[in-house]
Design a protein around this motif. Structure first.
Motif, PDB file in Angstrom:
ATOM      1  N   ALA A  43       0.838  -1.198   0.000  1.00  0.00           N
ATOM      2  CA  ALA A  43       0.000   0.000   0.000  1.00  0.00           C
ATOM      3  C   ALA A  43       0.875   1.251   0.000  1.00  0.00           C
ATOM      4  O   ALA A  43       1.668   1.474   0.908  1.00  0.00           O
ATOM      5  N   GLY A  44       0.762   2.042  -1.062  1.00  0.00           N
ATOM      6  CA  GLY A  44       1.477   3.305  -1.137  1.00  0.00           C
ATOM      7  C   GLY A  44       2.914   3.223  -1.585  1.00  0.00           C
ATOM      8  O   GLY A  44       3.626   4.244  -1.539  1.00  0.00           O
ATOM      9  N   TYR A  45       3.364   2.063  -2.076  1.00  0.00           N
ATOM     10  CA  TYR A  45       4.758   1.973  -2.512  1.00  0.00           C
ATOM     11  C   TYR A  45       4.910   0.846  -3.518  1.00  0.00           C
ATOM     12  O   TYR A  45       4.433  -0.272  -3.285  1.00  0.00           O
ATOM     13  N   ARG A  46       5.573   1.126  -4.635  1.00  0.00           N
ATOM     14  CA  ARG A  46       5.935   0.125  -5.648  1.00  0.00           C
ATOM     15  C   ARG A  46       7.403   0.365  -5.996  1.00  0.00           C
ATOM     16  O   ARG A  46       7.840   1.513  -6.132  1.00  0.00           O
ATOM     17  N   ALA A  47       8.156  -0.699  -6.175  1.00  0.00           N
ATOM     18  CA  ALA A  47       9.584  -0.541  -6.461  1.00  0.00           C
ATOM     19  C   ALA A  47      10.101  -1.740  -7.234  1.00  0.00           C
ATOM     20  O   ALA A  47       9.550  -2.842  -7.172  1.00  0.00           O
ATOM     21  N   ALA A  48      11.187  -1.502  -7.948  1.00  0.00           N
ATOM     22  CA  ALA A  48      11.873  -2.564  -8.679  1.00  0.00           C
ATOM     23  C   ALA A  48      13.360  -2.271  -8.686  1.00  0.00           C
ATOM     24  O   ALA A  48      13.781  -1.108  -8.646  1.00  0.00           O
ATOM     25  N   VAL A  49      14.150  -3.326  -8.726  1.00  0.00           N
ATOM     26  CA  VAL A  49      15.599  -3.201  -8.836  1.00  0.00           C
ATOM     27  C   VAL A  49      16.080  -4.183  -9.894  1.00  0.00           C
ATOM     28  O   VAL A  49      15.560  -5.303  -9.999  1.00  0.00           O
ATOM     29  N   VAL A  50      17.026  -3.760 -10.706  1.00  0.00           N
ATOM     30  CA  VAL A  50      17.522  -4.568 -11.816  1.00  0.00           C
ATOM     31  C   VAL A  50      19.042  -4.470 -11.854  1.00  0.00           C
ATOM     32  O   VAL A  50      19.618  -3.394 -11.636  1.00  0.00           O
ATOM     33  N   GLY A  51      19.685  -5.593 -12.134  1.00  0.00           N
ATOM     34  CA  GLY A  51      21.133  -5.615 -12.290  1.00  0.00           C
ATOM     35  C   GLY A  51      21.531  -6.583 -13.384  1.00  0.00           C
ATOM     36  O   GLY A  51      20.710  -7.370 -13.865  1.00  0.00           O
ATOM     37  N   ARG A  52      22.775  -6.519 -13.784  1.00  0.00           N
ATOM     38  CA  ARG A  52      23.281  -7.422 -14.814  1.00  0.00           C
ATOM     39  C   ARG A  52      23.801  -8.708 -14.171  1.00  0.00           C
ATOM     40  O   ARG A  52      24.351  -8.681 -13.067  1.00  0.00           O
ATOM     41  N   VAL A  53      23.650  -9.818 -14.891  1.00  0.00           N
ATOM     42  CA  VAL A  53      24.119 -11.100 -14.357  1.00  0.00           C
ATOM     43  C   VAL A  53      25.634 -11.120 -14.223  1.00  0.00           C
ATOM     44  O   VAL A  53      26.182 -11.944 -13.488  1.00  0.00           O
ATOM     45  N   SER A  54      26.321 -10.234 -14.899  1.00  0.00           N
ATOM     46  CA  SER A  54      27.767 -10.129 -14.721  1.00  0.00           C
ATOM     47  C   SER A  54      28.128  -9.546 -13.363  1.00  0.00           C
ATOM     48  O   SER A  54      29.262  -9.695 -12.903  1.00  0.00           O
ATOM     49  N   ASP A  55      27.174  -8.890 -12.710  1.00  0.00           N
ATOM     50  CA  ASP A  55      27.410  -8.268 -11.405  1.00  0.00           C
ATOM     51  C   ASP A  55      26.723  -9.004 -10.252  1.00  0.00           C
ATOM     52  O   ASP A  55      27.219  -8.979  -9.123  1.00  0.00           O
ATOM     53  N   TYR A  56      25.572  -9.619 -10.519  1.00  0.00           N
ATOM     54  CA  TYR A  56      24.768 -10.200  -9.452  1.00  0.00           C
ATOM     55  C   TYR A  56      24.298 -11.605  -9.808  1.00  0.00           C
ATOM     56  O   TYR A  56      23.888 -11.867 -10.946  1.00  0.00           O
ATOM     57  N   ARG A  57      24.317 -12.471  -8.813  1.00  0.00           N
ATOM     58  CA  ARG A  57      23.641 -13.758  -8.948  1.00  0.00           C
ATOM     59  C   ARG A  57      22.140 -13.601  -8.745  1.00  0.00           C
ATOM     60  O   ARG A  57      21.345 -14.270  -9.393  1.00  0.00           O
ATOM     61  N   GLY A  58      21.781 -12.754  -7.804  1.00  0.00           N
ATOM     62  CA  GLY A  58      20.371 -12.550  -7.532  1.00  0.00           C
ATOM     63  C   GLY A  58      20.127 -11.267  -6.769  1.00  0.00           C
ATOM     64  O   GLY A  58      21.022 -10.734  -6.114  1.00  0.00           O
ATOM     65  N   LEU A  59      18.898 -10.772  -6.880  1.00  0.00           N
ATOM     66  CA  LEU A  59      18.458  -9.586  -6.158  1.00  0.00           C
ATOM     67  C   LEU A  59      17.091  -9.887  -5.561  1.00  0.00           C
ATOM     68  O   LEU A  59      16.246 -10.510  -6.205  1.00  0.00           O
ATOM     69  N   GLY A  60      16.876  -9.429  -4.350  1.00  0.00           N
ATOM     70  CA  GLY A  60      15.584  -9.624  -3.707  1.00  0.00           C
ATOM     71  C   GLY A  60      15.208  -8.419  -2.878  1.00  0.00           C
ATOM     72  O   GLY A  60      15.999  -7.973  -2.042  1.00  0.00           O
TER      73      GLY A  60
END
Length: 238
Positions: free
Chosen positions: A88-105
Motif C-alpha cells: 500500500a502506497g509503494y511500488r519498487a523494482a531493482v535490476v542488475g546485470r548477471v555479470s554483477d549479481y547472482r540474484g536480487l531480492g
C-alpha cells in the motif's frame, strides 16, 4: 528508498503514486495477463512494471514485456536479474546485470504489526525471542513485519536460482539492531539469513548465508538482498 539499500551498479526505481499512464503503457501480453483482475491489482501490476522499465532504461536496456513465471516471479530479459515489490502506497523494482549479481531480492511492507497469529506461522521460536529484545531497543519499528519482509527478500533470491520452495521456517533471520540510527529514527540496519536447507546446484554455497539491509522510514519497512557475483569466473551462459 530502495536505491539506498542496493546501490550501483544495480538500478532501482520506485513510486508512491499510481497513475493511469502505467496501465495504458502495459504491453499487450501484460494487459492480457491481468485482464480479469480487479482494478487495484491491475494498477499494482502496471505501476511496478513501470518502475522495472525505468530501472532497465537506466542500464541502457530497452523496454520489454515482463511476464510472471511460477510463484509470480518476473521473467527478466536475458542478461538481467531483478526483483519487484509492492505494498500500500509503494511500488519498487531493482535490476542488475548477471555479470554483477547472482540474484536480487527486495520487499516493502507497511510499518505495522503483522495480523494476529501470523508471527508464529512465519517465524522460529528463536527469532521471536530476538524480536522481543529488538522491540525494547526501538519500539517504533514493527520488528515482526521487518522479519516477514526479510524472509520475503530471501525467497526472491532463493527461488529464481533453485526453482524450489522455501518455507518460512527454513530461513533463520538475525536482525542487527546495533545500526539503529537514533531514538527518533529513521532506522536502518542489516540482517543475515541462515538458510537451513541445502540449495544444491552451482549456487548452493552462495545461498547458505545471505546478507541484507533494511530501512524503516515514512511508514514503511523495506528490505533488500544483493547477492553479488565474484569476478573469478564468467556468468552463466557467457
Amino acid at each position: 528508498m530502495i536505491e539506498e539499500l542496493i546501490p550501483a551498479p544495480a538500478s532501482a526505481a520506485h513510486t508512491r503514486v499510481d497513475s493511469a499512464a502505467a496501465v495504458h503503457a502495459l504491453f499487450p501480453e501484460e494487459a492480457a495477463a491481468v485482464a480479469r483482475a480487479v482494478p487495484k491489482r491491475r494498477q499494482e501490476y502496471a505501476s511496478v512494471r513501470m518502475c522495472a522499465r525505468l530501472a532497465m532504461g537506466a542500464l541502457g536496456v530497452p523496454s520489454v514485456a515482463l511476464l510472471s513465471g511460477p510463484r509470480g516471479a518476473p521473467r527478466w530479459p536475458a542478461g538481467l536479474v531483478g526483483s519487484m515489490t509492492h505494498c500500500a502506497g509503494y511500488r519498487a523494482a531493482v535490476v542488475g546485470r548477471v555479470s554483477d549479481y547472482r540474484g536480487l531480492g527486495i520487499d516493502a511492507e507497511p510499518n505495522s504489526p503483522l495480523p494476529e497469529d501470523v508471527l508464529e506461522y512465519v517465524s522460529l521460536p528463536r527469532e521471536r525471542d530476538r524480536l522481543r529484545a529488538l522491540g525494547a531497543a526501538a519500539p517504533d519499528v514493527c520488528w515482526d513485519r521487518l522479519l516477514f519482509s526479510a524472509k520475503e527478500a530471501v525467497f526472491k533470491v532463493w527461488y529464481p536460482l533453485t526453482g524450489r520452495e522455501l518455507d518460512f521456517g527454513e530461513a533463520d533471520i538475525r536482525v542487527d539492531a546495533g545500526t539503529v540510527a537514533s531514538a527518533r529514527g529513521p532506522y536502518a540496519g542489516t540482517f543475515t539469513a541462515d538458510v537451513l536447507v541445502p540449495a544444491g546446484g552451482p549456487d548452493g554455497a552462495h545461498l547458505r548465508l545471505l546478507e541484507g539491509r533494511w530501512l524503516c522510514r515514512d511508514g514503511l519497512v523495506v528490505t533488500a538482498i544483493a547477492l553479488r557475483r565474484r569476478t573469478d569466473g564468467p556468468p552463466p551462459g557467457r
